[in-house]
Write a protein that holds these residues in place. Sequence first.
Motif, PDB file in Angstrom:
ATOM      1  N   ASP A  85       0.821  -1.215   0.000  1.00 58.87           N
ATOM      2  CA  ASP A  85       0.000   0.000   0.000  1.00 58.87           C
ATOM      3  C   ASP A  85       0.852   1.260   0.000  1.00 58.87           C
ATOM      4  O   ASP A  85       0.386   2.330  -0.394  1.00 58.87           O
ATOM      5  CB  ASP A  85      -0.922   0.020   1.224  1.00 58.87           C
ATOM      6  CG  ASP A  85      -1.981  -1.075   1.160  1.00 58.87           C
ATOM      7  OD1 ASP A  85      -2.304  -1.504   0.035  1.00 58.87           O
ATOM      8  OD2 ASP A  85      -2.474  -1.487   2.234  1.00 58.87           O
ATOM      9  N   ALA A  86       2.112   1.143   0.452  1.00 59.20           N
ATOM     10  CA  ALA A  86       3.005   2.306   0.495  1.00 59.20           C
ATOM     11  C   ALA A  86       4.081   2.235  -0.577  1.00 59.20           C
ATOM     12  O   ALA A  86       5.030   3.013  -0.562  1.00 59.20           O
ATOM     13  CB  ALA A  86       3.656   2.409   1.870  1.00 59.20           C
ATOM     14  N   ALA A  87       3.934   1.305  -1.525  1.00 57.13           N
ATOM     15  CA  ALA A  87       4.983   1.112  -2.526  1.00 57.13           C
ATOM     16  C   ALA A  87       4.989   2.219  -3.569  1.00 57.13           C
ATOM     17  O   ALA A  87       6.057   2.627  -4.036  1.00 57.13           O
ATOM     18  CB  ALA A  87       4.808  -0.243  -3.207  1.00 57.13           C
ATOM     19  N   ILE A  88       3.821   2.716  -3.966  1.00 56.20           N
ATOM     20  CA  ILE A  88       3.735   3.739  -5.011  1.00 56.20           C
ATOM     21  C   ILE A  88       3.624   5.111  -4.363  1.00 56.20           C
ATOM     22  O   ILE A  88       2.729   5.361  -3.551  1.00 56.20           O
ATOM     23  CB  ILE A  88       2.514   3.488  -5.927  1.00 56.20           C
ATOM     24  CG1 ILE A  88       2.591   2.078  -6.516  1.00 56.20           C
ATOM     25  CG2 ILE A  88       2.464   4.525  -7.032  1.00 56.20           C
ATOM     26  CD1 ILE A  88       3.833   1.821  -7.339  1.00 56.20           C
ATOM     27  N   ARG A  89       4.517   6.015  -4.758  1.00 60.46           N
ATOM     28  CA  ARG A  89       4.537   7.362  -4.186  1.00 60.46           C
ATOM     29  C   ARG A  89       4.748   8.387  -5.298  1.00 60.46           C
ATOM     30  O   ARG A  89       5.327   8.083  -6.344  1.00 60.46           O
ATOM     31  CB  ARG A  89       5.636   7.483  -3.123  1.00 60.46           C
ATOM     32  CG  ARG A  89       5.525   6.422  -2.031  1.00 60.46           C
ATOM     33  CD  ARG A  89       6.629   6.504  -1.020  1.00 60.46           C
ATOM     34  NE  ARG A  89       6.639   5.327  -0.156  1.00 60.46           N
ATOM     35  CZ  ARG A  89       7.502   5.128   0.838  1.00 60.46           C
ATOM     36  NH1 ARG A  89       8.431   6.041   1.101  1.00 60.46           N
ATOM     37  NH2 ARG A  89       7.437   4.031   1.565  1.00 60.46           N
TER      38      ARG A  89
END
Length: 254
Positions: A85-89
């Motif tokens: 869930d925090a991989a794409i920024r």
Amino acid sequence: PAEFQQPLPRAQVDAPARPRRSPLIFVAAAVIVLLILIGAGGFAFIKFKGTNTGATNPSGGGSDLPVPMHEVARYWIEVETKDRDAAIRAGDTVSMQSGESFKFHFSPNESGYLYIVGPGLNNAPTTFLTYYANQPKFAAGVNSVASGRDFVFPADSADKSNWITLDRTSGTDEFTFVFSPAPLTSPAFFAAPSQHQLTPAEINEWETFQAQARSAPSTTEAVKGGASPQTAVKMPQNGAENASVVFRVRIEHK
């Protein structure tokens, strides 16, 4: 006896006729009044225009209207983490942890060529992506990007170990992207193998290239809608045709 005499009738004296005024006098007066009104209105308009221009454009020259922008590409960062869930920024600045690894994702609206210069060993300016890979034996055009396609850098490898890794020292790493509709041969290191640390002369050439690109500056804007975060890259619509797009991605880590 004296005869009765009737008084003589009084002579009738006609009053002198008043001279008639020429209608031209009224026409002339109306014209004068009209000219006064037009002059006063024009002065008020000029005064208002000058005041309004000064309020919206204090610097003086140029148009008060904002320059229309159009989107040329989008990018985002994929972080190597177990938390998917925090991989794409995305964003003008991305926060990460020192020592983390990541990949760039780039999707243009038109096909072209992508170049990346960033901090290499000892934070020296280094080419990360050019027309050739870091070995001359590789085919040319490894930086070719297709319209609407997701271009990943570094490209996925068989063992999924091909990532860019941040150093362990806290700071901000800045990567400069150059997107061009055609391959670039100037500066010359764009047409040379990647993973090349720039020399002092090449650094001067690189700074000159960036200064010239600022004549049509790009902007970045976070895209809040959609399934994952992305950042849109925009350019002025009145920019030169086939001009290169230069923008920066900053990664803060600690």
